[in-house]
Design a protein around this motif. Structure first.
Motif, short mmCIF file in Angstrom:
data_model
loop_
_atom_site.label_atom_id
_atom_site.label_comp_id
_atom_site.label_asym_id
_atom_site.label_seq_id
_atom_site.Cartn_x
_atom_site.Cartn_y
_atom_site.Cartn_z
N VAL A 81 0.80 -1.23 0.00
CA VAL A 81 0.00 0.00 0.00
C VAL A 81 0.83 1.28 0.00
N GLY A 82 2.12 1.18 -0.25
CA GLY A 82 3.01 2.32 -0.15
C GLY A 82 2.63 3.53 -0.98
N GLN A 83 2.13 3.34 -2.17
CA GLN A 83 1.80 4.46 -3.06
C GLN A 83 0.31 4.79 -3.06
N LYS A 84 -0.44 4.17 -2.17
CA LYS A 84 -1.89 4.33 -2.17
C LYS A 84 -2.36 5.26 -1.05
N GLN A 85 -3.55 5.80 -1.22
CA GLN A 85 -4.16 6.64 -0.19
C GLN A 85 -4.88 5.74 0.81
N ILE A 86 -4.47 5.82 2.07
CA ILE A 86 -5.07 5.02 3.14
C ILE A 86 -5.91 5.96 4.00
N THR A 87 -7.16 5.60 4.22
CA THR A 87 -8.03 6.40 5.09
C THR A 87 -8.50 5.51 6.22
N THR A 88 -8.31 6.00 7.44
CA THR A 88 -8.79 5.29 8.63
C THR A 88 -9.96 6.07 9.21
N ILE A 89 -10.60 5.51 10.21
CA ILE A 89 -11.72 6.17 10.88
C ILE A 89 -11.30 7.53 11.41
N GLU A 90 -10.05 7.65 11.83
CA GLU A 90 -9.56 8.93 12.36
C GLU A 90 -9.49 10.02 11.28
N GLY A 91 -9.46 9.61 10.02
CA GLY A 91 -9.34 10.57 8.92
C GLY A 91 -10.66 11.06 8.37
N LEU A 92 -11.77 10.63 8.92
CA LEU A 92 -13.08 11.02 8.37
C LEU A 92 -13.57 12.37 8.87
N ALA A 93 -13.38 12.67 10.13
CA ALA A 93 -13.89 13.92 10.70
C ALA A 93 -13.13 15.11 10.12
N GLN A 94 -13.81 16.23 10.04
CA GLN A 94 -13.19 17.48 9.60
C GLN A 94 -13.02 18.36 10.84
N GLY A 95 -11.86 18.32 11.45
CA GLY A 95 -11.67 19.04 12.70
C GLY A 95 -12.56 18.46 13.78
N ASP A 96 -13.37 19.30 14.39
CA ASP A 96 -14.30 18.85 15.43
C ASP A 96 -15.63 18.36 14.86
N ARG A 97 -15.80 18.46 13.56
CA ARG A 97 -17.05 18.07 12.92
C ARG A 97 -16.98 16.63 12.42
N LEU A 98 -17.82 15.79 12.99
CA LEU A 98 -17.84 14.38 12.59
C LEU A 98 -18.32 14.21 11.16
N HIS A 99 -17.87 13.16 10.53
CA HIS A 99 -18.38 12.76 9.22
C HIS A 99 -19.86 12.41 9.42
N PRO A 100 -20.72 12.67 8.44
CA PRO A 100 -22.14 12.34 8.59
C PRO A 100 -22.42 10.90 9.03
N LEU A 101 -21.61 9.95 8.61
CA LEU A 101 -21.81 8.57 9.07
C LEU A 101 -21.48 8.43 10.55
N GLN A 102 -20.42 9.06 11.00
CA GLN A 102 -20.08 9.01 12.42
C GLN A 102 -21.21 9.63 13.25
N GLN A 103 -21.71 10.77 12.79
CA GLN A 103 -22.79 11.46 13.49
C GLN A 103 -24.06 10.62 13.52
N ALA A 104 -24.38 10.01 12.39
CA ALA A 104 -25.59 9.18 12.31
C ALA A 104 -25.49 7.94 13.20
N PHE A 105 -24.31 7.34 13.28
CA PHE A 105 -24.14 6.19 14.16
C PHE A 105 -24.39 6.59 15.61
N LEU A 106 -23.95 7.77 15.99
CA LEU A 106 -24.22 8.26 17.35
C LEU A 106 -25.70 8.52 17.55
N GLU A 107 -26.31 9.24 16.62
CA GLU A 107 -27.72 9.62 16.76
C GLU A 107 -28.66 8.41 16.75
N GLU A 108 -28.32 7.38 15.99
CA GLU A 108 -29.16 6.20 15.88
C GLU A 108 -28.79 5.12 16.91
#
Length: 163
Positions: free
Chosen positions: A68-95
């Protein structure tokens, strides 16, 4: 024998010192301190370790870091934008789509890929897509509801940004 490898994780270049055949999950957790992806079965069957590699869900427990050296890796930590959760993270909390939450990051990462490919999935589409992610707590109905809620939020956001 360890070797220096460059990775692109959550949009940032990272340098690690690891054998090419060590699992990506081990590197993420042990060297980069990104512990959101979990070690579950160690065989790529449960989905707890799911990350996105170039936008596609992959089981990091069975993915060698050398692949995976040349590939873009995204983890759960990379989804939020600053203090704003990704819509999926927010929905998992709300539901309340998690009980023990061990599977949650893998569920969310798989759902991110699903919503990218299919912005308006049916409940059947969601169930089919999430089949490879195991939740022993039995929150599947709430997981489906959270993904549907996030799809609506993402679609609304897209409409607002295009106006």
């Amino acid at each position: 024998m360890a070797q220096v490898t460059k990775l692109n994780v959550n949009g940032s270049p990272r340098t690690i010192d690891a054998d090419a055949d060590i699992s990506l999950l081990s590197v993420l957790r042990d060297q980069l301190d990104l512990t959101g992806s979990k070690y579950g079965c160690g065989e790529g069957q449960c989905g707890a370790c799911t990350v996105l590699i170039d936008g596609s869900p992959r089981r990091s427990c069975i993915t060698p870091v050398g692949a995976v050296g040349q590939k873009q890796i995204t983890t759960i930590e990379g989804l939020a934008q600053g203090d704003r959760l990704h819509p999926l993270q927010q929905a998992f909390l709300e539901e309340a789509a998690m009980q023990c939450a061990y599977c949650t990051s893998g569920m969310i990462m798989t759902a991110v890929s699903l919503l990218h490919a299919n912005p308006n999935p049916s409940a059947a589409d969601i169930s089919h897509s999430m089949q490879g992610n195991i939740c022993r707590c039995g929150t599947h109905p709430r997981i489906v509801a959270a993904i549907q809620k996030a799809a609506k939020a993402l679609n609304r956001s897209m409409k607002e940004s295009s106006q």
